[in-house]
Design an enzyme around this catalytic site. Structure first.
Site, PDB file in Angstrom:
ATOM      1  N   LYS A 262       0.871  -1.291  -0.036  1.00 24.43           N
ATOM      2  CA  LYS A 262       0.133  -0.105  -0.150  1.00 24.43           C
ATOM      3  C   LYS A 262       0.840   1.334  -0.076  1.00 24.43           C
ATOM      4  O   LYS A 262       2.086   1.115   0.501  1.00 24.43           O
ATOM      5  CB  LYS A 262      -0.933  -0.069   1.272  1.00 24.43           C
ATOM      6  CG  LYS A 262      -2.280   0.835   1.006  1.00 24.43           C
ATOM      7  CD  LYS A 262      -3.274   0.185   0.647  1.00 24.43           C
ATOM      8  CE  LYS A 262      -4.430   1.285   0.030  1.00 24.43           C
ATOM      9  NZ  LYS A 262      -5.644   0.616  -0.139  1.00 24.43           N
TER      10      LYS A 262
ATOM     11  N   ASP B  10      -6.761   4.475  -4.611  1.00 19.21           N
ATOM     12  CA  ASP B  10      -7.765   4.397  -3.205  1.00 19.21           C
ATOM     13  C   ASP B  10      -8.259   5.828  -3.095  1.00 19.21           C
ATOM     14  O   ASP B  10      -8.486   6.634  -3.926  1.00 19.21           O
ATOM     15  CB  ASP B  10      -6.657   3.813  -2.157  1.00 19.21           C
ATOM     16  CG  ASP B  10      -7.360   3.584  -0.599  1.00 19.21           C
ATOM     17  OD1 ASP B  10      -7.853   2.554  -0.641  1.00 19.21           O
ATOM     18  OD2 ASP B  10      -7.362   4.514   0.231  1.00 19.21           O
TER      19      ASP B  10
HETATM   20  P1  NAP Z   1     -12.860   8.177  -2.652  1.00 19.37           P
HETATM   21  O1  NAP Z   1     -13.153   7.640  -3.942  1.00 19.37           O
HETATM   22  O2  NAP Z   1     -11.744   9.163  -2.359  1.00 19.37           O
HETATM   23  O3  NAP Z   1     -13.904   8.442  -1.617  1.00 19.37           O
HETATM   24  C1  NAP Z   1     -13.714   8.509  -0.414  1.00 19.37           C
HETATM   25  C2  NAP Z   1     -15.004   9.071   0.120  1.00 19.37           C
HETATM   26  O4  NAP Z   1     -15.159   8.813   1.536  1.00 19.37           O
HETATM   27  C3  NAP Z   1     -15.433  10.466  -0.323  1.00 19.37           C
HETATM   28  O5  NAP Z   1     -16.808  10.611  -0.367  1.00 19.37           O
HETATM   29  C4  NAP Z   1     -15.136  11.281   1.028  1.00 19.37           C
HETATM   30  O6  NAP Z   1     -15.305  12.544   1.323  1.00 19.37           O
HETATM   31  C5  NAP Z   1     -15.371  10.361   2.165  1.00 19.37           C
HETATM   32  N1  NAP Z   1     -14.638  10.370   3.269  1.00 19.37           N
HETATM   33  C6  NAP Z   1     -12.974  10.177   3.300  1.00 19.37           C
HETATM   34  N2  NAP Z   1     -12.269  10.536   4.422  1.00 19.37           N
HETATM   35  C7  NAP Z   1     -13.696  10.875   5.377  1.00 19.37           C
HETATM   36  C8  NAP Z   1     -13.596  11.281   6.596  1.00 19.37           C
HETATM   37  N3  NAP Z   1     -12.462  11.280   7.141  1.00 19.37           N
HETATM   38  N4  NAP Z   1     -14.969  11.295   7.029  1.00 19.37           N
HETATM   39  C9  NAP Z   1     -15.803  11.300   6.310  1.00 19.37           C
HETATM   40  N5  NAP Z   1     -15.935  11.159   4.990  1.00 19.37           N
HETATM   41  C10 NAP Z   1     -14.749  11.014   4.389  1.00 19.37           C
HETATM   42  O7  NAP Z   1     -12.179   6.598  -2.150  1.00 19.37           O
HETATM   43  P2  NAP Z   1     -12.739   5.101  -2.306  1.00 19.37           P
HETATM   44  O8  NAP Z   1     -11.810   4.534  -3.493  1.00 19.37           O
HETATM   45  O9  NAP Z   1     -14.249   5.007  -2.592  1.00 19.37           O
HETATM   46  O10 NAP Z   1     -12.299   4.444  -0.902  1.00 19.37           O
HETATM   47  C11 NAP Z   1     -13.207   4.481   0.184  1.00 19.37           C
HETATM   48  C12 NAP Z   1     -12.896   3.304   0.959  1.00 19.37           C
HETATM   49  O11 NAP Z   1     -13.060   2.214   0.453  1.00 19.37           O
HETATM   50  C13 NAP Z   1     -11.407   3.564   1.478  1.00 19.37           C
HETATM   51  O12 NAP Z   1     -11.531   2.936   2.958  1.00 19.37           O
HETATM   52  C14 NAP Z   1     -10.578   2.749   0.761  1.00 19.37           C
HETATM   53  O13 NAP Z   1      -9.283   2.018   1.292  1.00 19.37           O
HETATM   54  C15 NAP Z   1     -11.521   1.649   0.512  1.00 19.37           C
HETATM   55  N6  NAP Z   1     -11.319   0.756  -0.514  1.00 19.37           N
HETATM   56  C16 NAP Z   1     -11.082   1.034  -1.728  1.00 19.37           C
HETATM   57  C17 NAP Z   1     -11.083   0.384  -2.976  1.00 19.37           C
HETATM   58  C18 NAP Z   1     -11.150   0.875  -4.481  1.00 19.37           C
HETATM   59  O14 NAP Z   1     -11.174   0.183  -5.216  1.00 19.37           O
HETATM   60  N7  NAP Z   1     -11.199   2.268  -4.517  1.00 19.37           N
HETATM   61  C19 NAP Z   1     -10.958  -0.830  -2.733  1.00 19.37           C
HETATM   62  C20 NAP Z   1     -10.851  -1.533  -1.467  1.00 19.37           C
HETATM   63  C21 NAP Z   1     -11.152  -0.689  -0.376  1.00 19.37           C
HETATM   64  P3  NAP Z   1     -15.298  13.727   0.403  1.00 19.37           P
HETATM   65  O15 NAP Z   1     -15.911  13.762  -0.831  1.00 19.37           O
HETATM   66  O16 NAP Z   1     -15.500  15.055   1.125  1.00 19.37           O
HETATM   67  O17 NAP Z   1     -13.890  13.582   0.223  1.00 19.37           O
END
Ligand code: NAP
Length: 453
Positions: free
Chosen positions: A134, A174
Site C-alpha cells: 500500500k 484508493d
Molecule cells: P474516494 O473515491 O476518494 O471516496 C472517499 C469518500 O469517503 C468520499 O466521499 C470522502 O468524502 C469520504 N471520506 C473520506 N475520508 C473521510 C472522513 N475522514 N470522514 C468522512 N468522509 C470521508 O475513495 P474510495 O476509493 O471510494 O475508498 C473508500 C474506502 O474504500 C477506503 O477505505 C478505501 O481504502 C476502501 N477501498 C477502496 C477500494 C477501491 O477500489 N477504490 C478497494 C478496496 C477498499 P469527500 O468527498 O468529502 O472527500
C-alpha cells in the site's frame, strides 16, 4: 491514541502483539489491524505449530520493505510545496506487491502499514497470485487544480517508479486517487522508463489499458458479498432499506448495485455531512455532483426534491436494515453500532478498510447482526485489478459481461471460503474469523514453501 484492547489468550500470539506495539510506536491503526487478525488465529496456531516454529507470525507483521520519500511540487501561485510519499511493500509470498495509493492529509506510516497489512490477507482471499502492499501521501487533493494534481502525481512517480514493475509492485487507486491520478502517474512512469508497461498500475482509464468494470468492482463486489451473506442466513436485498457512507468510488457503485438488486439506498455521506433521500438516491445526480463537478453533497440536496442535507451527527442515526460503510477507517463506533443494532439493522458489510472499530464489530456480532469484514467484502476491486493485469499481460481487453461474470465468481468464492473456514475452525457464521484464517493460511503456506527469505 492507546493500543486497542485485544483478546489474545494464546501466549505466542500475545508476544507477537507486544512486539508489534514496541516496534511500531504511535501507529494505532496498524496495531488495531494486527490485533484484529491475531485475535482470530488461536485455533490455527494450536492446530499448526509449524507456523509459529518458522516465525511466520513475526515475519508477517514486519513489512518486507518500507519506502518513505520527499515529494516536492509547485502550486498554481508558484509556491514550493513539500509532501511525504510512502510505499510499504508488505508481503510478496503470493505474487508482486499489489495495493492502492491513498492521497489524504491523514496519511502517515501507521495508516499505510495498516492498509498494507490488511491487503496481504485480502489479496490472498481472492485466490489470485498477488502479494500485498500500500502507499500514498499526506497530499490533500481537495480544491487543487488539475494542473496541481498533475504536477504532484509526476513528482510522486519520479521517485516511486524505481520501486515498481509488473513483476515487482503494482499500485492502484484508493482514497483521493482515481482514474485521473492513475493516468498522470502512468504517464510519468512511461516517460521516465520509455516503456509502455501497462501492467505496472491498475485502475487505468479504458483508453490506456484499463479494464472494464474496474471502476465499479469494489462497490459491486461488496453488494454481491452482502447478497451471499444474506442468502446464507435466509434473507435477500429486495426491498431492504440501505445506508451507504461515503460518496466516492466505492460508495457510489455500492449504492448503484444495491438499487439494481431491489434495495432502496436512503442515505450517503462525504466529509461535509450526509444526505437523506427517502425516495432512494438518484445515482445519476450523485455522479454528476461528486464525480463530474467534484462538488459537495449539499449541492445534491439543493437539486433533489425531498432530500435533506445534515451537517451535524452521524449517518448511522438514519435507520436502516443494511449498513455499508464505504468512507474511511473507524467510522462506526460502539455508539453507532448500538444504534444500528437497536434500529433493526440485520447486516453490516465493510466497503471501506477497517471502518468498524473492533469493539463495535464485537457488539454487532453479539447482537446477531451479520458482519462482513472489509478484507473479504471489498476484495472485488483488487481482484479486478488482478484481472486488469492479466489483460495487460496478454494484450487483451475483455467485455463487460465476461468481467462481471469473473467478479461474481470471485466474490462468491470469497464468501464461501470465509464461511467454510469459519466452520472448520469452530466459529460457524463468523466471517471475521473465516476471512482472517483463510487469508493467513494461504500466505503462511506460501511463506513456508519459499523458505526463510
Ligand atoms: P474516494 O473515491 O476518494 O471516496 C472517499 C469518500 O469517503 C468520499 O466521499 C470522502 O468524502 C469520504 N471520506 C473520506 N475520508 C473521510 C472522513 N475522514 N470522514 C468522512 N468522509 C470521508 O475513495 P474510495 O476509493 O471510494 O475508498 C473508500 C474506502 O474504500 C477506503 O477505505 C478505501 O481504502 C476502501 N477501498 C477502496 C477500494 C477501491 O477500489 N477504490 C478497494 C478496496 C477498499 P469527500 O468527498 O468529502 O472527500
Amino acid at each position: 491514541m492507546d493500543a486497542p484492547p485485544v483478546r489474545l489468550p494464546d501466549e505466542r500470539l500475545a508476544a507477537v502483539y507486544r512486539d508489534v506495539l514496541a516496534r511500531n510506536p504511535g501507529e494505532a491503526e496498524f496495531h488495531q489491524a494486527v490485533g484484529e487478525v491475531l485475535e482470530s488465529l488461536g485455533p490455527v496456531v494450536a492446530k499448526h505449530p509449524e507456523y509459529a516454529e518458522a516465525g511466520i507470525l513475526e515475519r508477517l507483521c514486519e513489512p518486507e520493505r518500507q519506502i518513505v520519500f520527499r515529494v516536492p511540487w509547485v502550486d498554481d501561485e508558484g509556491v514550493v510545496r513539500i509532501n511525504r510519499g510512502f510505499r510499504v511493500e508488505f508481503n510478496s509470498a503470493l505474487g508482486p506487491y499489489k495495493g492502492g495509493l491513498r492521497f489524504h492529509p491523514s496519511v502517515y506510516d501507521g495508516v499505510i502499514k495498516f492498509l498494507g497489512f490488511e491487503q496481504v490477507f485480502k489479496n490472498a482471499l481472492t485466490g489470485m497470485p498477488i502479494g500485498g502492499g500500500k502507499g500514498g501521501s499526506d497530499f490533500d487533493p481537495r480544491r487543487r487544480s488539475d494542473g496541481e494534481i498533475m504536477r504532484f502525481c509526476q513528482s510522486f512517480m519520479t521517485e516511486l517508479y524505481r520501486h515498481l514493475g509488473e513483476y515487482t509492485d503494482v499500485p492502484a487507486g484508493d482514497i483521493g486517487v482515481g482514474e485521473r491520478e492513475i493516468g498522470y502517474l502512468f504517464g510519468q512512469y512511461k516517460r521516465i522508463t520509455n516503456r509502455y508497461e501497462s501492467g505496472v498500475l491498475t485502475g487505468k482509464a479504458l483508453g490506456i489499458g484499463g479494464a472494464r468494470v474496474r471502476r465499479e468492482a469494489t462497490g459491486y463486489g461488496l453488494v454481491i458479498f452482502t447478497r451471499e451473506m444474506l442468502a446464507a442466513a435466509g434473507h435477500s436485498l429486495d426491498g431492504r432499506r440501505v445506508v451507504v457512507s461515503g460518496s466516492g468510488n466505492v460508495a457510489i457503485h455500492a449504492a448503484e448495485k444495491a438499487q439494481e438488486l431491489g434495495a432502496v439506498v436512503v442515505a450517503c455521506s462525504d466529509s461535509g455531512g450526509h444526505v437523506v433521500d427517502e425516495a432512494g438516491l438518484d445515482i445519476a445526480l450523485l455522479r454528476q455532483v461528486k464525480e463530474r463537478e467534484r462538488g459537495r453533497l449539499s449541492d445534491y440536496a439543493d437539486r433533489r426534491h425531498g432530500a435533506r442535507h445534515v451537517v451535524d451527527g452521524s449517518i448511522w442515526e438514519v435507520p436502516c436494515e443494511i449498513a455499508l460503510p464505504c468512507a474511511t477507517q473507524n467510522e462506526i463506533s460502539v455508539a453507532d453500532a448500538r444504534m444500528l443494532a437497536e434500529g433493526g439493522c440485520i447486516a453490516v458489510a465493510e466497503g471501506a478498510n477497517m471502518p468498524t472499530t473492533p469493539e463495535a464489530a464485537r457488539l454487532l456480532v453479539s447482537e446477531g447482526v451479520l458482519f462482513g469484514p472489509g478484507k473479504a467484502a471489498n476484495a472485488g476491486g483488487v481482484a479486478t485489478s488482478a484481472l486488469e493485469m492479466q489483460q495487460n499481460a496478454s494484450r487483451d481487453s475483455w467485455s463487460v459481461a465476461h468481467t462481471e461474470e469473473r467478479l461474481e465468481e470471485i466474490m462468491c468464492g470469497i464468501h464461501d471460503r470465509c464461511a467454510t473456514t469459519a466452520e472448520a475452525y469452530g466459529s460457524p457464521g463468523d466471517y471475521v474469523a473465516g476471512a482472517n484464517i483463510a487469508g493467513f493460511i494461504a500466505v503462511a503456506d506460501a511463506m513456508l514453501a519459499l523458505g526463510l527469505v
